[in-house]
Design a protein around this motif. Structure first.
Motif, PDB file in Angstrom:
ATOM      1  N   UNK A   1     114.201  -7.261  70.231  1.00 14.29           N
ATOM      2  CA  UNK A   1     112.748  -7.222  70.236  1.00 14.29           C
ATOM      3  C   UNK A   1     112.246  -8.236  71.257  1.00 14.29           C
ATOM      4  N   UNK A   2     110.949  -8.320  71.400  1.00 15.31           N
ATOM      5  CA  UNK A   2     110.364  -9.256  72.356  1.00 15.31           C
ATOM      6  C   UNK A   2     109.554 -10.304  71.612  1.00 15.31           C
ATOM      7  N   UNK A   3     109.863 -11.564  71.880  1.00 12.62           N
ATOM      8  CA  UNK A   3     109.119 -12.675  71.291  1.00 12.62           C
ATOM      9  C   UNK A   3     108.707 -13.610  72.421  1.00 12.62           C
ATOM     10  N   UNK A   4     107.435 -13.930  72.480  1.00 15.06           N
ATOM     11  CA  UNK A   4     106.927 -14.834  73.525  1.00 15.06           C
ATOM     12  C   UNK A   4     107.317 -14.350  74.923  1.00 15.06           C
ATOM     13  N   UNK A   5     107.328 -13.054  75.096  1.00 14.55           N
ATOM     14  CA  UNK A   5     107.653 -12.486  76.395  1.00 14.55           C
ATOM     15  C   UNK A   5     109.133 -12.469  76.720  1.00 14.55           C
ATOM     16  N   UNK A   6     109.947 -12.885  75.777  1.00 14.85           N
ATOM     17  CA  UNK A   6     111.392 -12.916  75.995  1.00 14.85           C
ATOM     18  C   UNK A   6     112.066 -11.807  75.192  1.00 14.85           C
ATOM     19  N   UNK A   7     113.015 -11.128  75.825  1.00 16.06           N
ATOM     20  CA  UNK A   7     113.822 -10.172  75.074  1.00 16.06           C
ATOM     21  C   UNK A   7     114.845 -10.971  74.283  1.00 16.06           C
ATOM     22  N   UNK A   8     114.896 -10.731  72.988  1.00 20.27           N
ATOM     23  CA  UNK A   8     115.782 -11.526  72.143  1.00 20.27           C
ATOM     24  C   UNK A   8     116.659 -10.616  71.293  1.00 20.27           C
ATOM     25  N   UNK A   9     117.872 -11.104  71.054  1.00 17.17           N
ATOM     26  CA  UNK A   9     118.809 -10.407  70.176  1.00 17.17           C
ATOM     27  C   UNK A   9     118.809 -11.107  68.822  1.00 17.17           C
ATOM     28  N   UNK A  10     118.888 -10.317  67.783  1.00 19.83           N
ATOM     29  CA  UNK A  10     118.798 -10.901  66.452  1.00 19.83           C
ATOM     30  C   UNK A  10     120.016 -10.632  65.592  1.00 19.83           C
TER      31      UNK A  10
ATOM     32  N   UNK B   1     121.646 -16.451  37.472  1.00 26.07           N
ATOM     33  CA  UNK B   1     121.490 -15.259  38.304  1.00 26.07           C
ATOM     34  C   UNK B   1     122.104 -15.512  39.682  1.00 26.07           C
ATOM     35  N   UNK B   2     122.433 -14.443  40.396  1.00 25.17           N
ATOM     36  CA  UNK B   2     122.934 -14.653  41.769  1.00 25.17           C
ATOM     37  C   UNK B   2     121.872 -15.354  42.626  1.00 25.17           C
ATOM     38  N   UNK B   3     122.343 -16.165  43.568  1.00 25.69           N
ATOM     39  CA  UNK B   3     121.447 -16.846  44.510  1.00 25.69           C
ATOM     40  C   UNK B   3     121.689 -16.230  45.888  1.00 25.69           C
ATOM     41  N   UNK B   4     120.637 -15.755  46.506  1.00 24.98           N
ATOM     42  CA  UNK B   4     120.761 -15.105  47.807  1.00 24.98           C
ATOM     43  C   UNK B   4     120.193 -16.020  48.897  1.00 24.98           C
ATOM     44  N   UNK B   5     121.041 -16.372  49.856  1.00 23.00           N
ATOM     45  CA  UNK B   5     120.637 -17.225  50.972  1.00 23.00           C
ATOM     46  C   UNK B   5     120.618 -16.369  52.231  1.00 23.00           C
ATOM     47  N   UNK B   6     119.504 -16.384  52.948  1.00 20.22           N
ATOM     48  CA  UNK B   6     119.400 -15.560  54.156  1.00 20.22           C
ATOM     49  C   UNK B   6     119.059 -16.418  55.373  1.00 20.22           C
ATOM     50  N   UNK B   7     119.619 -16.031  56.494  1.00 22.76           N
ATOM     51  CA  UNK B   7     119.321 -16.684  57.766  1.00 22.76           C
ATOM     52  C   UNK B   7     119.131 -15.613  58.827  1.00 22.76           C
ATOM     53  N   UNK B   8     118.059 -15.716  59.563  1.00 26.20           N
ATOM     54  CA  UNK B   8     117.806 -14.778  60.650  1.00 26.20           C
ATOM     55  C   UNK B   8     117.645 -15.564  61.940  1.00 26.20           C
ATOM     56  N   UNK B   9     118.358 -15.155  62.982  1.00 27.45           N
ATOM     57  CA  UNK B   9     118.309 -15.856  64.265  1.00 27.45           C
ATOM     58  C   UNK B   9     117.940 -14.876  65.369  1.00 27.45           C
ATOM     59  N   UNK B  10     117.099 -15.325  66.281  1.00 30.80           N
ATOM     60  CA  UNK B  10     116.739 -14.529  67.453  1.00 30.80           C
ATOM     61  C   UNK B  10     116.988 -15.384  68.686  1.00 30.80           C
ATOM     62  N   UNK B  11     117.881 -14.930  69.531  1.00 28.34           N
ATOM     63  CA  UNK B  11     118.325 -15.712  70.688  1.00 28.34           C
ATOM     64  C   UNK B  11     118.036 -14.958  71.979  1.00 28.34           C
ATOM     65  N   UNK B  12     117.564 -15.701  72.983  1.00 29.31           N
ATOM     66  CA  UNK B  12     117.320 -15.095  74.292  1.00 29.31           C
ATOM     67  C   UNK B  12     118.602 -15.142  75.117  1.00 29.31           C
ATOM     68  N   UNK B  13     119.160 -13.993  75.486  1.00 30.10           N
ATOM     69  CA  UNK B  13     120.363 -14.020  76.321  1.00 30.10           C
ATOM     70  C   UNK B  13     120.072 -14.506  77.737  1.00 30.10           C
TER      71      UNK B  13
ATOM     72  N   UNK C   1     107.252 -20.804  79.080  1.00 26.98           N
ATOM     73  CA  UNK C   1     106.984 -20.570  80.510  1.00 26.98           C
ATOM     74  C   UNK C   1     108.301 -20.635  81.260  1.00 26.98           C
ATOM     75  N   UNK C   2     108.602 -19.600  81.996  1.00 28.18           N
ATOM     76  CA  UNK C   2     109.878 -19.562  82.719  1.00 28.18           C
ATOM     77  C   UNK C   2     109.691 -20.026  84.159  1.00 28.18           C
ATOM     78  N   UNK C   3     109.188 -21.206  84.305  1.00 29.07           N
ATOM     79  CA  UNK C   3     109.007 -21.782  85.635  1.00 29.07           C
ATOM     80  C   UNK C   3     109.750 -23.105  85.709  1.00 29.07           C
ATOM     81  N   UNK C   4     109.994 -23.550  86.948  1.00 28.30           N
ATOM     82  CA  UNK C   4     110.711 -24.806  87.150  1.00 28.30           C
ATOM     83  C   UNK C   4     109.791 -25.971  86.794  1.00 28.30           C
TER      84      UNK C   4
END
Lengths: 146, 269
Positions: free
Chosen positions: B174-183, B199-211, B237-240
């Motif tokens: 998907x696109x986040x902040x103008x960056x294509x990211x893999x999740x 009861x069972x305990x469910x722990x979730x983690x979601x990561x989105x990384x820009x290649x 901002x993708x500038x120097x």
């Protein structure tokens, strides 16, 4: 094994190898690494290994050698007590390694963070420790110093 | 399995060296060293880093924290991170992997401190990250693989082998902040009774990384035991960035610590 994990791991290994590429190992360090590597080889495993496997291996060896050189460079020349700052620290008493906090593997990947030296009160006295905190403020690992 | 053995070997050997790394022995309590997981060249950017944590207590009370920081990275892999303090000043860290120098700046006191153990701290973080990846590999009982370009979930190991099985799911880009990211989404279920839980305990983690930038853009971690934490980059901002951001300002005093505590040194650099 997931394709993503292999890719991710190899990408990181390559990046680490490139970052440490300027470090040249001494013959002694290189020998220790190769000896450790040989000792862990599966004797039943065929010797013919594909390029896909050798690439991360080469990268990994570079990393390991780099880390060893780094650690050797940081060892005080006296090899013993270092006195400065707020309290003397005996390097010989440093715990063997940093301990990963429980369930740290469930946390998001470590992108960046901080290594923080802290003091923890205990009945036996004050304990100095280093805590590795991730970009999200969650602790990843701890190491007891004194 | 072959790769797991490989990683295990690397980590086992590397840990020997890692045991001696970390901050220098003379570092005073309270010393903070910025740590980067890797040096990334050729992908400059700047952004704001927003962290939010929320914890709900048993009595209904709610603890929430919100922090904003700034990050800059140039094409050579130099990084600068700025964290604002409550008094309006900032703590700034500059990592220069080219010059092999690591600085902490205090914008309030106009002082700069060079950190001697920062290189080792970076090495340590890299080893830990490898260890974590290896642990995830061995812990996961279900993995997502690509079959003819399509994600498929497969199970490994025997059923019921893991007390707390975890799954990993690759998410559609998907696109986040103008960056294509893999999740990727990881879920671990702590079975009922494992730690005295009804009861069972469910722990979730979601990561989105820009290649492209090789940075974590968004992560959400939810553990019923500790709460929810969200990390995200905004205003990317993708500038120097200006080169001056990676240098110690001329009007800062360089401070060193040694026997007798802190002392000043030559000013401009």
């Amino acid at each position: 094994m997931s394709e993503m994990r292999e890719d991710e791991l190899q990408r990181r290994l390559r990046a680490m190898a490139m970052a440490d590429a300027h470090r040249v190992p001494s013959p002694e360090v290189r020998g220790r690494v190769m000896q450790a590597w040989d000792a862990r080889q599966d004797p039943l495993r065929p010797r013919r290994v594909s390029f896909r496997v050798w690439l991360p291996v080469a990268a990994s060896l570079t990393i390991v050698v780099g880390l060893m050189i780094g650690s050797i460079r940081q060892t005080p020349a006296s090899g013993g007590r270092v006195t400065a700052g707020s309290a003397p620290v005996d390097r010989d008493n440093v715990a063997d390694s940093m301990l990963t906090v429980p369930d740290a593997s469930l946390l998001p990947r470590f992108d960046h963070g901080e290594l923080i030296r802290v003091e923890i009160p205990s009945p036996a006295g004050v304990i100095q420790a280093e805590v590795l905190v991730g970009q999200d403020g969650l602790a990843r690992a701890i190491r007891v110093i004194q | 399995m072959r790769h797991i053995m490989l990683v295990g070997t690397v980590i086992a050997v590397a840990s020997t060296a890692y045991a001696q790394s970390g901050l220098r022995g003379e570092s005073p309590v309270g010393t903070r060293v910025a740590v980067e997981s890797e040096v990334v060249k050729g992908a400059p950017y700047s952004a704001e880093v927003v962290n939010d944590t929320v914890q709900i207590l048993l009595d209904g009370n709610r603890i929430s924290r919100h922090t904003v920081a700034r990050v800059y990275r140039d094409s050579e892999g130099r990084t600068r991170r700025e964290v604002d303090r409550r008094d309006g000043t900032s703590e700034i860290s500059i990592q220069d992997p080219v010059a092999q120098t690591y600085w902490t700046l205090d914008s309030g006191r106009h002082t700069a401190r060079q950190l001697q153990g920062a290189g080792a701290a970076n090495d340590a973080a890299r080893v830990l990250e490898l260890r974590r990846l290896a642990e995830q590999m061995t812990r996961s009982q279900q993995l997502t693989v690509l079959v003819n370009g399509q994600p498929q979930t497969v199970a490994i190991g025997s059923a019921g082998e893991a007390r707390n099985p975890s799954t990993e799911e690759r998410l559609a880009p998907r696109t986040i902040e103008g960056l294509r990211v893999d999740g990727v989404r990881r879920t671990q279920t702590i079975a009922a009774g494992s730690i005295g839980n009804d009861q069972p305990i469910v722990v979730t983690t979601e990561e989105w990384t820009s290649p492209d930038l090789k940075v974590l853009v968004l992560s959400e971690h939810n553990d019923p035991r500790s709460g929810t934490s969200t990390y995200k980059l905004v205003r990317v901002a993708r500038t120097e960035p200006p080169a001056s951001l990676f240098q110690v300002p001329a009007d800062y005093t360089v401070v060193t610590s040694g026997r007798g505590g802190e002392r000043g040194a030559a000013g401009p650099r």
